[in-house]
Design an enzyme around this catalytic site. Sequence first.
Site, PDB file in Angstrom:
ATOM      1  N   ASN A 191       0.808  -1.226   0.000  1.00 29.26           N
ATOM      2  CA  ASN A 191       0.000   0.000   0.000  1.00 29.26           C
ATOM      3  C   ASN A 191       0.840   1.274   0.000  1.00 29.26           C
ATOM      4  O   ASN A 191       0.388   2.330   0.424  1.00 29.26           O
ATOM      5  CB  ASN A 191      -0.963   0.016   1.201  1.00 29.26           C
ATOM      6  CG  ASN A 191      -1.874  -1.192   1.219  1.00 29.26           C
ATOM      7  OD1 ASN A 191      -2.434  -1.561   0.181  1.00 29.26           O
ATOM      8  ND2 ASN A 191      -2.022  -1.821   2.372  1.00 29.26           N
ATOM      9  N   ARG A 192       2.079   1.162  -0.486  1.00 28.73           N
ATOM     10  CA  ARG A 192       2.995   2.303  -0.576  1.00 28.73           C
ATOM     11  C   ARG A 192       3.363   2.883   0.793  1.00 28.73           C
ATOM     12  O   ARG A 192       3.895   3.989   0.885  1.00 28.73           O
ATOM     13  CB  ARG A 192       2.429   3.407  -1.477  1.00 28.73           C
ATOM     14  CG  ARG A 192       2.218   2.983  -2.930  1.00 28.73           C
ATOM     15  CD  ARG A 192       3.551   2.584  -3.567  1.00 28.73           C
ATOM     16  NE  ARG A 192       3.454   2.339  -4.989  1.00 28.73           N
ATOM     17  CZ  ARG A 192       3.274   1.149  -5.555  1.00 28.73           C
ATOM     18  NH1 ARG A 192       3.125   0.076  -4.773  1.00 28.73           N
ATOM     19  NH2 ARG A 192       3.233   1.012  -6.859  1.00 28.73           N
ATOM     20  N   LEU A 193       3.083   2.134   1.867  1.00 33.16           N
ATOM     21  CA  LEU A 193       3.495   2.580   3.205  1.00 33.16           C
ATOM     22  C   LEU A 193       4.872   1.976   3.494  1.00 33.16           C
ATOM     23  O   LEU A 193       5.061   1.151   4.381  1.00 33.16           O
ATOM     24  CB  LEU A 193       2.470   2.157   4.262  1.00 33.16           C
ATOM     25  CG  LEU A 193       1.100   2.827   4.137  1.00 33.16           C
ATOM     26  CD1 LEU A 193       0.160   2.347   5.240  1.00 33.16           C
ATOM     27  CD2 LEU A 193       1.241   4.350   4.198  1.00 33.16           C
TER      28      LEU A 193
END
Length: 214
Positions: A191-193
Amino acid sequence: MSDLSNYRKSYEKSQLLESEIPEDPMALFKKWFHEMEDYGGVEEVNAMTVSTIGLDGFPKSRVVLLKQFNFEGFTFYTNYHSEKGRAIAENPHLCLSFFWHSMERQIIIKGIAEKSPKNISDGYFESRPDGSKLGAIVSNQSEVIASREVLEEKLHNLEESYNGKEIARPQHWGGYTVKPVEMEFWQGRPNRLHDRIRYKINEDYSWQIDRMAP
């Protein structure tokens, strides 16, 4: 126009947590580097991007090969008269970066370059194949040349000239050691975290560790 907006990848191979990292970033670099060697499938784990600020004021990046690293810094070799060498002479503040896509990892290093001691450069030069030694002498790196043939003819003449003789390191060729002042480790996450851990050197040469927003 080529639309790349549908290029997607989910990063899920690992994580980077403060509870699992050493106090010194070079220890973490060594761990990641050897994990990449063991992972396999990467031809040149030691390939890194070196970015300098040129004499024209523009940044420029190129891939070179890391040849040594220890707790003091990262060493690579080049022609001191090249565009890269001239840029470093004017401004020794560099950025090094590694991107190991197979492990979804990136390392960005800010540091200050210093010429390696002559005996270190001599030792590495001696370890190179004769062809690479002659190549360092033949090439006026970054200069305009008339043709490929001119370069090959110059090499041929040198091969005859040095036949059976020792090839000494030219004084315009040698190493730089980049001593880090900041190192950021990036681990891809879902999730691009992504995990981003930054080490920043303090005045007493200890390291401040911070987590950065992805």
